[in-house]
Scaffold this motif. Structure first.
Motif, mmCIF file in Angstrom:
data_model
loop_
_atom_site.group_PDB
_atom_site.id
_atom_site.type_symbol
_atom_site.label_atom_id
_atom_site.label_comp_id
_atom_site.label_asym_id
_atom_site.label_seq_id
_atom_site.Cartn_x
_atom_site.Cartn_y
_atom_site.Cartn_z
ATOM 1 N N ILE B 85 0.810 -1.227 0.000
ATOM 2 C CA ILE B 85 0.000 0.000 0.000
ATOM 3 C C ILE B 85 0.844 1.277 0.000
ATOM 4 O O ILE B 85 0.581 2.179 -0.796
ATOM 5 C CB ILE B 85 -1.045 -0.027 1.135
ATOM 6 C CG1 ILE B 85 -2.147 -1.008 0.734
ATOM 7 C CG2 ILE B 85 -1.639 1.361 1.380
ATOM 8 C CD1 ILE B 85 -3.345 -1.012 1.618
ATOM 9 N N PRO B 86 1.883 1.370 0.848
ATOM 10 C CA PRO B 86 2.697 2.592 0.767
ATOM 11 C C PRO B 86 3.332 2.808 -0.602
ATOM 12 O O PRO B 86 3.378 3.932 -1.095
ATOM 13 C CB PRO B 86 3.777 2.370 1.825
ATOM 14 C CG PRO B 86 3.218 1.367 2.747
ATOM 15 C CD PRO B 86 2.321 0.494 1.926
ATOM 16 N N ILE B 87 3.779 1.719 -1.241
ATOM 17 C CA ILE B 87 4.392 1.846 -2.565
ATOM 18 C C ILE B 87 3.368 2.390 -3.549
ATOM 19 O O ILE B 87 3.613 3.365 -4.277
ATOM 20 C CB ILE B 87 4.913 0.475 -3.070
ATOM 21 C CG1 ILE B 87 5.996 -0.041 -2.141
ATOM 22 C CG2 ILE B 87 5.445 0.595 -4.497
ATOM 23 C CD1 ILE B 87 6.540 -1.396 -2.528
ATOM 24 N N GLU B 183 11.628 6.906 4.669
ATOM 25 C CA GLU B 183 12.778 7.557 4.055
ATOM 26 C C GLU B 183 12.853 7.199 2.567
ATOM 27 O O GLU B 183 13.065 8.055 1.707
ATOM 28 C CB GLU B 183 14.056 7.111 4.773
ATOM 29 C CG GLU B 183 15.313 7.793 4.251
ATOM 30 C CD GLU B 183 16.566 7.269 4.922
ATOM 31 O OE1 GLU B 183 16.462 6.772 6.058
ATOM 32 O OE2 GLU B 183 17.629 7.366 4.301
ATOM 33 N N VAL B 184 12.658 5.907 2.286
ATOM 34 C CA VAL B 184 12.721 5.442 0.897
ATOM 35 C C VAL B 184 11.654 6.139 0.042
ATOM 36 O O VAL B 184 11.933 6.656 -1.038
ATOM 37 C CB VAL B 184 12.535 3.910 0.841
ATOM 38 C CG1 VAL B 184 12.388 3.434 -0.599
ATOM 39 C CG2 VAL B 184 13.716 3.222 1.495
ATOM 40 N N VAL B 245 17.790 4.218 -4.391
ATOM 41 C CA VAL B 245 16.551 4.128 -3.608
ATOM 42 C C VAL B 245 16.067 2.678 -3.549
ATOM 43 O O VAL B 245 15.707 2.178 -2.488
ATOM 44 C CB VAL B 245 15.457 5.040 -4.205
ATOM 45 C CG1 VAL B 245 14.129 4.772 -3.528
ATOM 46 C CG2 VAL B 245 15.842 6.488 -4.039
ATOM 47 N N PHE B 246 16.104 2.004 -4.712
ATOM 48 C CA PHE B 246 15.641 0.616 -4.715
ATOM 49 C C PHE B 246 16.550 -0.271 -3.877
ATOM 50 O O PHE B 246 16.086 -1.144 -3.151
ATOM 51 C CB PHE B 246 15.537 0.086 -6.146
ATOM 52 C CG PHE B 246 14.203 0.400 -6.740
ATOM 53 C CD1 PHE B 246 13.099 -0.388 -6.438
ATOM 54 C CD2 PHE B 246 14.033 1.511 -7.539
ATOM 55 C CE1 PHE B 246 11.847 -0.082 -6.947
ATOM 56 C CE2 PHE B 246 12.791 1.829 -8.059
ATOM 57 C CZ PHE B 246 11.701 1.028 -7.761
ATOM 58 N N HIS B 247 17.842 0.007 -3.965
ATOM 59 C CA HIS B 247 18.754 -0.802 -3.170
ATOM 60 C C HIS B 247 18.511 -0.568 -1.674
ATOM 61 O O HIS B 247 18.541 -1.503 -0.874
ATOM 62 C CB HIS B 247 20.197 -0.477 -3.538
ATOM 63 C CG HIS B 247 21.158 -1.450 -2.936
ATOM 64 N ND1 HIS B 247 21.304 -2.724 -3.436
ATOM 65 C CD2 HIS B 247 21.966 -1.365 -1.863
ATOM 66 C CE1 HIS B 247 22.178 -3.372 -2.692
ATOM 67 N NE2 HIS B 247 22.586 -2.577 -1.726
ATOM 68 N N LYS B 248 18.256 0.675 -1.333
ATOM 69 C CA LYS B 248 17.955 0.989 0.066
ATOM 70 C C LYS B 248 16.698 0.251 0.522
ATOM 71 O O LYS B 248 16.625 -0.273 1.627
ATOM 72 C CB LYS B 248 17.715 2.499 0.238
ATOM 73 C CG LYS B 248 18.982 3.313 0.503
ATOM 74 C CD LYS B 248 18.689 4.771 0.295
ATOM 75 C CE LYS B 248 18.813 5.583 1.550
ATOM 76 N NZ LYS B 248 18.560 7.012 1.290
ATOM 77 N N PHE B 249 15.707 0.234 -0.372
ATOM 78 C CA PHE B 249 14.439 -0.426 -0.039
ATOM 79 C C PHE B 249 14.666 -1.907 0.233
ATOM 80 O O PHE B 249 14.133 -2.472 1.187
ATOM 81 C CB PHE B 249 13.457 -0.241 -1.198
ATOM 82 C CG PHE B 249 12.138 -0.911 -0.985
ATOM 83 C CD1 PHE B 249 11.244 -0.396 -0.051
ATOM 84 C CD2 PHE B 249 11.786 -2.032 -1.697
ATOM 85 C CE1 PHE B 249 10.024 -0.997 0.162
ATOM 86 C CE2 PHE B 249 10.558 -2.643 -1.492
ATOM 87 C CZ PHE B 249 9.680 -2.122 -0.563
ATOM 88 N N LEU B 250 15.488 -2.543 -0.603
ATOM 89 C CA LEU B 250 15.721 -3.974 -0.445
ATOM 90 C C LEU B 250 16.610 -4.276 0.756
ATOM 91 O O LEU B 250 16.369 -5.213 1.496
ATOM 92 C CB LEU B 250 16.351 -4.552 -1.725
ATOM 93 C CG LEU B 250 15.441 -4.546 -2.949
ATOM 94 C CD1 LEU B 250 16.166 -5.083 -4.157
ATOM 95 C CD2 LEU B 250 14.180 -5.367 -2.676
ATOM 96 N N ALA B 251 17.665 -3.466 0.923
ATOM 97 C CA ALA B 251 18.601 -3.746 2.006
ATOM 98 C C ALA B 251 17.991 -3.384 3.358
ATOM 99 O O ALA B 251 18.274 -4.030 4.360
ATOM 100 C CB ALA B 251 19.895 -2.973 1.782
#
Lengths: 115, 331
Positions: B85-87, B183-184, B245-251
């Motif tokens: 939902i946030p995405i 943050e992401v 950003v995507f890497h931050k989201f995954l990590a």
């Protein structure tokens, strides 16, 4: 508070229901005769629970059913199957074990109670 | 008699077709067993009261679940909702902002446009969230009804029974290292805002003056053609930003890799910034004249201002890079 205790009692009894019903089905019984049989032994059971339970037991192949149309009104009779008898014996043993264990626990509870 | 018929109908209409007849027959004989030979309506009512609410009785017969999503799927359901939902809401907001800014013709009042974007944005976020919620719920309700296993224990992410080994694949995240989802999403939103502003600077950044009681856009700060001639390096910087950003989201926590990527991103975007700012025809001549009239100075100051802007950006970038490595090095 009384609401809590009654819901706890219902919960406590729910598990014993199957055993109570199975124990009375060595001879064929129809729905209402089973209710009366159980009530005679002081076991009151919600009828809205009992009839569905009988069908479930049939589905699990613990009991067999047959329609008797010889009398004035047709009745569905339930009786233990071979497999049901086997399961009943196992459940009985388990029940005895459980009551013994609890008895010990509850006796200990009284003895350990602070004066 | 009549009441009994209705009662039986009320029970059986809730049951699957194939079991209706048998249950109806059995119920009727049971109810009649409970009644004396010549019964009155009052006695019928007592008997039916004993049997209870038809809905409850029917639910006992039906072996369908009486809940939408049971304990087996609930945990995964909630986890997915919280993740998706946030995405979706952020994406909806980004789409609304981009759309509105792209179609902005420079004639409407800025304040009204911003308000309309906010309104549409909030509405877009709400409606997309409701849509997502609806579809995820439907999928899980179907799963709940088609799963034939009797297992009631919650599902694990790889659809197997839980074992302690599962814990090995879950990172232990310290609070100070954590990268929050907020943050992401904030980063993502910021990128979207930047993109729209970059391509619409000529309509958005500049001098606003009140003319006839309305705030109007008079002189753009930048020369759009000059600004947009750098589109390629800006795009490269943006791609790197999005990747980060995507890497931050995954990590979901600061690691050395994230810190290094963060450094690369700052280096690239700072270089891009310096390159663009070094172009002397970047700032609109009219804008200069306007400022000169306003503050009564000549543009000797031009390069010190540029230098200051670049310096500030570099300082912030350096601070952020150092913080990234500091967080990555914790525990």
């Amino acid at each position: 508070m009384s609401k809590l205790i009654s819901s706890l009692i219902t919960e406590l009894r729910r598990g014993t229901l199957t055993l109570a019903v199975l124990s009375q089905l060595r001879t064929p019984q129809y729905g209402y005769s089973l209710v009366q049989l159980l009530e005679k032994s002081g076991v009151s059971i919600d009828q809205s629970t009992l009839y569905p339970l009988l069908r479930r037991l049939e589905k699990q192949e613990l009991v067999e059913s047959s329609w008797d149309t010889t009398e004035s009104r047709p009745r569905k009779y339930y009786v233990l199957s071979e497999y049901g008898i086997e399961i009943l014996e196992q459940l009985k043993d388990e029940w005895e074990k459980t009551t013994n264990e609890l008895q010990t626990l509850l006796k200990g509870d009284v003895e350990n109670a602070p004066d | 008699m009549h009441l009994i018929d209705i009662y039986i109908q009320e029970v059986t209409r809730r049951l699957p077709e194939k079991s209706r007849q048998d249950i109806a027959l059995e119920l009727r004989s049971t109810i009649e067993d409970m009644l004396p030979e010549d019964y009155t309506e009052k006695e019928v009512k007592v008997a039916l009261e004993n049997l209870g609410n038809p809905a409850l009785l029917a639910s006992g017969y039906a072996d369908r679940p009486m809940h939408l999503i049971g304990p087996r799927y609930f945990d995964m359901y909630v986890t997915l909702l919280k993740m998706i939902i946030p995405i979706v809401a952020t994406l909806a907001l980004i789409v609304v902002i981009t759309e509105n800014v792209l179609t902005y013709n420079g004639e409407e009042a800025i304040l009204a446009t911003i308000l309309s974007i906010m309104g549409h944005g909030i509405w877009g976020m709400i409606s997309s969230s409701i849509q997502t919620f609806f579809w995820i719920t439907i999928v899980f309700a179907i799963l709940e009804r088609t799963d034939t296993s009797k297992d009631k224990s919650p599902l694990t992410p790889n659809w197997k029974e839980w074992t302690p080994d599962e814990l090995k694949s879950i990172p232990y995240i310290k609070k100070e290292k954590k990268i929050s989802k907020a943050e992401v999403f904030g980063n993502l939103l910021w990128i979207a805002i930047f993109v729209t502003i970059y391509f619409n600077a000529v309509h958005l950044i500049g001098v606003y003056e009140k003319v006839q009681g309305k705030l109007q856009f008079i002189i753009p700060t930048f020369d759009q053609d000059v600004l947009q001639s750098y589109w390629f390096i800006v795009l490269v910087a943006l791609v790197i930003e999005v990747m980060l950003v995507f890497h931050k989201f995954l990590a979901s926590q600061w690691t050395h890799k994230v810190a290094i990527m963060n450094t690369v991103r700052h280096v690239v975007s700072t270089i891009v910034l310096i390159v663009i700012f070094n172009n002397n025809s970047l700032v609109n001549v009219e804008f200069y004249t306007y400022l000169e009239d306003l503050f009564h100075f000549t543009f000797e100051l031009q390069s010190p201002v540029k230098l200051a802007v670049i310096l500030i950006c570099v300082v912030f970038a350096v601070i952020d890079v150092i913080q990234g490595f500091r967080k990555a090095n914790i525990g």
